[in-house]
Scaffold this motif. Structure first.
Motif, PDB file in Angstrom:
ATOM      1  N   MET A 113     -60.858  21.381  -8.476  1.00 28.39           N
ATOM      2  CA  MET A 113     -61.566  20.932  -7.782  1.00 28.39           C
ATOM      3  C   MET A 113     -63.134  21.084  -7.754  1.00 28.39           C
ATOM      4  SD  MET A 113     -58.966  19.623  -6.313  1.00 28.39           S
ATOM      5  CE  MET A 113     -59.767  18.487  -4.793  1.00 28.39           C
ATOM      6  N   SER A 114     -63.958  19.893  -7.423  1.00 25.21           N
ATOM      7  CA  SER A 114     -65.141  20.015  -7.572  1.00 25.21           C
ATOM      8  C   SER A 114     -66.011  20.581  -6.529  1.00 25.21           C
ATOM      9  CB  SER A 114     -65.758  18.704  -7.679  1.00 25.21           C
ATOM     10  OG  SER A 114     -65.533  17.841  -6.545  1.00 25.21           O
ATOM     11  N   GLY A 115     -65.284  20.954  -5.395  1.00 27.75           N
ATOM     12  CA  GLY A 115     -65.893  21.529  -4.071  1.00 27.75           C
ATOM     13  C   GLY A 115     -65.137  22.772  -3.656  1.00 27.75           C
ATOM     14  N   ASP A 116     -66.070  23.416  -2.748  1.00 25.20           N
ATOM     15  CA  ASP A 116     -65.484  24.539  -2.267  1.00 25.20           C
ATOM     16  C   ASP A 116     -64.191  24.653  -1.700  1.00 25.20           C
ATOM     17  OD1 ASP A 116     -67.848  26.054  -3.316  1.00 25.20           O
ATOM     18  OD2 ASP A 116     -68.894  25.476  -1.496  1.00 25.20           O
ATOM     19  N   ASN A 117     -63.500  25.837  -1.609  1.00 26.27           N
ATOM     20  CA  ASN A 117     -62.157  25.915  -1.065  1.00 26.27           C
ATOM     21  C   ASN A 117     -61.243  24.682  -1.180  1.00 26.27           C
ATOM     22  OD1 ASN A 117     -62.674  28.665  -0.127  1.00 26.27           O
ATOM     23  ND2 ASN A 117     -64.336  27.529   1.365  1.00 26.27           N
ATOM     24  N   GLY A 118     -61.046  24.190  -2.333  1.00 32.09           N
ATOM     25  CA  GLY A 118     -60.169  23.311  -2.445  1.00 32.09           C
ATOM     26  C   GLY A 118     -60.576  21.743  -2.240  1.00 32.09           C
ATOM     27  N   THR A 119     -62.074  21.341  -2.027  1.00 29.73           N
ATOM     28  CA  THR A 119     -62.299  20.180  -1.431  1.00 29.73           C
ATOM     29  C   THR A 119     -62.920  19.386  -2.583  1.00 29.73           C
ATOM     30  OG1 THR A 119     -64.442  21.097  -0.735  1.00 29.73           O
ATOM     31  CG2 THR A 119     -62.750  21.120   0.992  1.00 29.73           C
ATOM     32  N   GLY A 120     -63.515  18.240  -2.165  1.00 28.36           N
ATOM     33  CA  GLY A 120     -63.957  17.288  -3.237  1.00 28.36           C
ATOM     34  C   GLY A 120     -63.079  16.555  -4.061  1.00 28.36           C
ATOM     35  N   ASP A 121     -63.551  16.412  -5.508  1.00 24.21           N
ATOM     36  CA  ASP A 121     -62.811  15.375  -6.380  1.00 24.21           C
ATOM     37  C   ASP A 121     -62.020  16.443  -7.111  1.00 24.21           C
ATOM     38  OD1 ASP A 121     -64.047  13.159  -5.242  1.00 24.21           O
ATOM     39  OD2 ASP A 121     -65.744  13.493  -6.765  1.00 24.21           O
ATOM     40  N   VAL A 122     -60.626  15.747  -7.732  1.00 24.30           N
ATOM     41  CA  VAL A 122     -60.168  16.209  -8.599  1.00 24.30           C
ATOM     42  C   VAL A 122     -60.499  15.888 -10.162  1.00 24.30           C
ATOM     43  CG1 VAL A 122     -57.632  16.572  -9.648  1.00 24.30           C
ATOM     44  CG2 VAL A 122     -58.103  15.927  -7.235  1.00 24.30           C
ATOM     45  N   LEU A 123     -61.043  17.286 -10.553  1.00 26.15           N
ATOM     46  CA  LEU A 123     -61.731  17.051 -11.853  1.00 26.15           C
ATOM     47  C   LEU A 123     -60.559  17.378 -13.193  1.00 26.15           C
ATOM     48  CD1 LEU A 123     -64.900  19.588 -11.545  1.00 26.15           C
ATOM     49  CD2 LEU A 123     -64.632  16.991 -11.247  1.00 26.15           C
ATOM     50  N   ALA A 124     -59.642  17.601 -12.710  1.00 26.93           N
ATOM     51  CA  ALA A 124     -58.413  18.052 -13.752  1.00 26.93           C
ATOM     52  C   ALA A 124     -57.198  18.532 -12.997  1.00 26.93           C
ATOM     53  CB  ALA A 124     -58.891  19.062 -15.001  1.00 26.93           C
ATOM     54  N   SER A 125     -55.990  18.115 -13.626  1.00 26.97           N
ATOM     55  CA  SER A 125     -54.730  18.675 -12.910  1.00 26.97           C
ATOM     56  C   SER A 125     -53.483  18.948 -14.073  1.00 26.97           C
ATOM     57  CB  SER A 125     -54.360  17.711 -12.188  1.00 26.97           C
ATOM     58  OG  SER A 125     -54.079  16.362 -12.509  1.00 26.97           O
ATOM     59  N   ALA A 126     -52.712  19.436 -13.697  1.00 29.91           N
ATOM     60  CA  ALA A 126     -51.482  19.895 -14.882  1.00 29.91           C
ATOM     61  C   ALA A 126     -50.412  20.191 -13.753  1.00 29.91           C
ATOM     62  CB  ALA A 126     -51.959  20.830 -15.913  1.00 29.91           C
ATOM     63  N   THR A 127     -49.218  19.596 -14.347  1.00 28.68           N
ATOM     64  CA  THR A 127     -47.985  20.187 -13.618  1.00 28.68           C
ATOM     65  C   THR A 127     -47.314  21.237 -14.339  1.00 28.68           C
ATOM     66  OG1 THR A 127     -47.199  17.774 -13.107  1.00 28.68           O
ATOM     67  CG2 THR A 127     -45.592  19.259 -13.363  1.00 28.68           C
TER      68      THR A 127
END
Length: 206
Positions: A113-127
């Motif tokens: 995430m781009s923001g503090d404490n899990g906020t903002g935009d998703v920059l990358a993800s993986a299952t």
């Protein structure tokens, strides 16, 4: 002469290359069943919703302790300085698993995430494809912007992680060899100029 002094000062203040700090977390210093929380606050890292378990506690084949998500929904790791790359090992309960982790719906995921404490935009993800008995490596890098936090998206006790390596966004200046070389050349030039200038100002025949 003033111009030469200015040149010398510019050479001294030339910026060096920057080196990012790399932080390794393996949770070995914590005891099983301990909340991770602010255990790594001296590194500018905090955890919400993670508790350590011994490697034998969930049949993980790796030696170090692991952090398991104990808070339903999103469990968060916060990196105060931000980070530009992250690797870890992780495993999750299988969809048909009815023991330690319960059924998995939806699959456990890691979100950067781009923001503090899990906020903002998703920059990358993986299952998470690894199992609770066989963790697998996951790597993240090349974000469009420095990340600030990581989310483990899973139900309580459904997924765990270990061996986290973080490349922070905190840059440490390092002297650049080229700058040092230029400083030496500048010093030699100043010395030569002063010597030549002193000869020119000497009385004739001296």
């Amino acid at each position: 002469m003033k111009k030469l002094i200015t040149l010398g000062l510019m050479l001294v203040t030339l910026p060096g290359i920057a080196r990012a700090e790399v932080i390794n977390l393996n949770f070995d210093s914590l005891t099983a069943g301990e909340s991770v929380g602010n255990a790594y606050s001296d590194k500018g890292i905090s955890f919400t919703g993670f508790t350590t378990f011994s490697s034998t506690g969930i049949n993980n084949t790796s030696e170090p302790n692991i952090a398991v998500g104990t808070k339903a929904g999103y469990q968060v790791m916060q990196v105060n300085d931000g980070f530009t790359a992250l690797t870890l090992t992780a495993g999750a309960a299988a969809a048909s698993y009815s023991g330690f982790g319960g059924s998995v719906t939806p699959p456990a995921q890691i979100l950067i995430m781009s923001g503090d404490n899990g906020t903002g935009d998703v920059l990358a993800s993986a299952t998470i494809t690894g199992s609770l008995t066989d963790f697998e490596g996951i790597s993240f890098s090349g974000f469009s912007a420095p990340a600030k936090s990581m989310i483990l998206s899973a139900n309580s006790y459904q997924a765990g992680m270990d061996a986290i390596t973080i490349t922070t966004n905190s840059l440490t200046p390092v002297p650049e060899p080229a700058s040092v070389a230029l400083l030496g050349v500048g010093g030699a030039f100043l010395f030569g100029f002063r010597k030549l200038n002193s000869k020119e100002e000497s009385p004739a025949g001296a």
